[in-house]
Design a protein around this motif. Structure first.
Motif: not given
Length: 199
Positions: A23-27, A45-48, A15-21
């Protein structure tokens, strides 16, 4: 009292990875525009890795729309929490009001995403797909509350679809309003008008 089990460590990490991606897309979309960003840039940007991105989202548009998906899922949970003897439309409207209160201050990303939607047909298509994906789930909640027969499920689907359309139209109208206008005031009016045939 909720009977839903707490997610395990693996589920929380996913869930944290999905949210991070998301957030990165929005930024990146906010800073550079949707057309100038790539899946690779979002993953970086998300570090993955690019492969990890593909495990969670099928496109950059889908990553951007994840916020909408989560909000709608929250609404469905709010509907489930309403009293069992409440009529479908009353439960939907009350759940929306409750969800609005819990949401508190409007997430600035919702505004950014709404404005991006207006300029990118691919995002509009992704939004429609997001809403269609949860329409059946919401219709099932509606159907469980119905007292009249609905053998084909038409009324349940129409009720769910009308509710989701009212929310989407309200957001679009709100984006045209002067700063300071309450989104919930528009949502409330939209739901009141849309629900005349479902009350």
């Amino acid at each position: 009292m909720s009977t839903t089990a707490e997610p395990g460590l693996r589920e929380r990490k996913k869930a944290a990875t999905r949210q991070s991606l998301h957030d990165a897309a929005v930024r990146l979309a906010t800073e550079h525009g949707l057309d100038r960003i790539t899946v690779e840039a979002i993953a970086d940007e998300a570090g993955v890795s690019r492969r990890t991105f593909s495990n969670y989202f099928g496109s950059k548009e889908e990553a951007l729309m994840y916020g909408d998906f989560r909000r709608i899922q929250g609404l469905i949970e709010a509907v489930r929490a309403r009293p069992a003897d409440e009529s479908p439309w009353a439960a939907l409207t009350a759940a929306a009001a409750s969800f609005n209160t819990e949401l508190g201050a409007l997430d600035p990303r919702l505004v950014v995403q709404g404005r991006l939607l207006r300029t990118h047909p691919t995002l509009i298509a992704a939004q429609v797909q997001t809403f269609a994906g949860v329409e059946r789930e919401l219709a099932a909640e509606v159907s469980a509350r119905m007292t009249e027969e609905d053998p084909r499920g038409v009324r349940a689907r129409m009720t769910a679809a009308s509710f989701l359309v009212a929310l989407r139209v309200s957001l679009n109208m709100w984006l045209d309003c002067p700063t300071g206008t309450s989104l919930w005031d528009i949502v409330e009016e939209s739901l009141a008008n849309a629900g005349r045939g479902f009350a």
